[in-house]
Design a protein around this motif. Structure first.
Motif, PDB file in Angstrom:
ATOM      1  N   GLU A  69     -30.079 -21.302  29.829  1.00 28.67           N
ATOM      2  CA  GLU A  69     -29.863 -21.323  28.381  1.00 28.67           C
ATOM      3  C   GLU A  69     -31.106 -21.819  27.651  1.00 28.67           C
ATOM      4  N   LYS A  70     -31.772 -22.799  28.245  1.00 29.82           N
ATOM      5  CA  LYS A  70     -32.966 -23.362  27.615  1.00 29.82           C
ATOM      6  C   LYS A  70     -34.129 -22.372  27.615  1.00 29.82           C
ATOM      7  N   SER A  71     -34.096 -21.415  28.547  1.00 30.40           N
ATOM      8  CA  SER A  71     -35.196 -20.450  28.634  1.00 30.40           C
ATOM      9  C   SER A  71     -35.234 -19.519  27.432  1.00 30.40           C
ATOM     10  N   GLY A  72     -34.085 -19.344  26.779  1.00 32.58           N
ATOM     11  CA  GLY A  72     -34.032 -18.496  25.595  1.00 32.58           C
ATOM     12  C   GLY A  72     -34.003 -17.009  25.883  1.00 32.58           C
ATOM     13  N   ASP A  73     -33.829 -16.626  27.157  1.00 37.64           N
ATOM     14  CA  ASP A  73     -33.771 -15.208  27.520  1.00 37.64           C
ATOM     15  C   ASP A  73     -32.422 -14.636  27.092  1.00 37.64           C
ATOM     16  N   ALA A  74     -32.458 -13.584  26.301  1.00 35.60           N
ATOM     17  CA  ALA A  74     -31.219 -13.004  25.779  1.00 35.60           C
ATOM     18  C   ALA A  74     -30.338 -12.464  26.897  1.00 35.60           C
TER      19      ALA A  74
ATOM     20  N   ASP B 218     -30.056 -13.665  29.961  1.00 32.19           N
ATOM     21  CA  ASP B 218     -29.375 -14.790  30.602  1.00 32.19           C
ATOM     22  C   ASP B 218     -28.217 -15.282  29.741  1.00 32.19           C
ATOM     23  N   ALA B 219     -28.441 -15.352  28.443  1.00 34.38           N
ATOM     24  CA  ALA B 219     -27.369 -15.784  27.537  1.00 34.38           C
ATOM     25  C   ALA B 219     -26.197 -14.813  27.599  1.00 34.38           C
ATOM     26  N   ARG B 220     -26.506 -13.520  27.698  1.00 35.45           N
ATOM     27  CA  ARG B 220     -25.437 -12.524  27.783  1.00 35.45           C
ATOM     28  C   ARG B 220     -24.660 -12.664  29.082  1.00 35.45           C
ATOM     29  N   ARG B 221     -25.351 -12.949  30.189  1.00 35.40           N
ATOM     30  CA  ARG B 221     -24.658 -13.123  31.467  1.00 35.40           C
ATOM     31  C   ARG B 221     -23.679 -14.293  31.398  1.00 35.40           C
ATOM     32  N   ILE B 222     -24.108 -15.379  30.781  1.00 44.36           N
ATOM     33  CA  ILE B 222     -23.221 -16.538  30.659  1.00 44.36           C
ATOM     34  C   ILE B 222     -21.990 -16.173  29.838  1.00 44.36           C
ATOM     35  N   ARG B 223     -22.195 -15.469  28.731  1.00 38.24           N
ATOM     36  CA  ARG B 223     -21.053 -15.043  27.909  1.00 38.24           C
ATOM     37  C   ARG B 223     -20.139 -14.112  28.691  1.00 38.24           C
ATOM     38  N   ASP B 224     -20.729 -13.207  29.465  1.00 32.61           N
ATOM     39  CA  ASP B 224     -19.928 -12.254  30.233  1.00 32.61           C
ATOM     40  C   ASP B 224     -19.058 -12.970  31.269  1.00 32.61           C
TER      41      ASP B 224
END
Length: 289
Positions: free
Chosen positions: A67-72, A74-80
């Protein structure tokens, strides 16, 4: 309200507005959801709880870093994976509730939900090596397809193949999704599943061909096969399957094989020695006569 490991109050995930953090000065209302009891003596016994919780904690830390990396992506994977938890718990309320009660806290944020599902998936991979091999390949294919500037013909063809395959083999797809804990919910995932499955089938055919050469004692021809890219690993897997050796025993034998191949000038002789050692290991373990 529940309080997470960071001492922040929020409604439990799975309830209306679940996972949303509340201001510190918010007073508890009559509709607040109480956290599970913290008395260890009253907590239920949950098979595999300690290992699941350990892996969940590991994933929680890894997801925090992502999450801290700011990669979109990665953020989408977490939401998924968090959304997958919401769907999964509707049909697994007993399992989800028992885990929360044993843990003494709700799964109460997107990150925790994703961490739980990924921990559960990892354990499923270990319990079912066949599923594990397929699922790891699916993940690799997803990452590869993500790097495409636009969908390739292979990508598009795999999507079409998945739709046909799902109509003909719905039980296979449902079984995979149940073990993974997450539905195949995008065209990229659909393509990745079919490409991973095709890769496994091709390797299965290749392993069968290798064993046929061994049966015919065509050691020179087999030696040429194992010198190809990843050939030794494929032959090792074929021998392990033939002689009933589990993944850990195969790993140990592969370490010995790697050392032996470094000293062997004749690939055909190396292939013959692999067959001898794997067969001997199975006999010593009582797996074959």
């Amino acid at each position: 309200m529940t309080v997470d490991r960071n001492n922040r109050s929020h409604k439990p995930k799975g309830t209306p507005d679940g996972g949303r953090y509340e201001p510190k000065n918010t007073g508890g209302g009559a509709d607040d959801v109480a956290a599970p009891g913290m008395d260890a003596a009253t907590r239920p016994t949950v098979p595999g709880f300690d290992e699941t919780k350990r892996r969940m904690d590991e994933w929680y830390g890894r997801l925090s870093d992502l999450e801290k990396s700011g990669d979109a992506r990665d953020a989408r994977r977490i939401r998924d994976w968090s959304a997958a938890f919401d769907r999964w718990q509707k049909s697994h309320r007993g399992e989800a509730g028992a885990f929360a009660a044993r843990r003494g806290d709700f799964i109460s944020s997107d990150r925790e939900a994703a961490a739980f599902m990924l921990a559960r998936r990892d354990l499923q991979r270990e319990r079912d090596p066949e599923f594990g091999e397929l699922d790891r390949r699916v993940d690799r294919e997803i990452r590869r397809l993500e790097r495409e500037p636009k969908p390739s013909k292979e990508h598009v063809d795999a999507i079409d193949a998945f739709e046909r395959h799902r109509r003909r083999h719905p039980d296979e797809i449902r079984a995979y999704e149940e073990k993974r804990g997450k539905e195949i919910s995008s065209t990229r995932e659909a393509a990745a599943y079919m490409l991973a499955r095709a890769g496994l089938l091709n390797e299965s055919v290749e392993r069968g061909n290798m064993l046929a050469l061994a049966d015919e004692k065509e050691w020179d021809a087999l030696g040429e096969r194992i010198t190809e890219t990843d050939g030794v690993r494929r032959y090792s897997r074929a021998l392990a399957d033939r002689y009933g050796l589990d993944p850990e025993r195969e790993r140990i034998l592969m370490e010995d094989t790697d050392a032996h191949l470094g000293e062997e000038d004749d690939p055909g002789q190396a292939a013959r020695e692999m067959d001898r050692r794997y067969r001997l290991a199975a006999r010593l373990l009582g797996d074959i006569d």
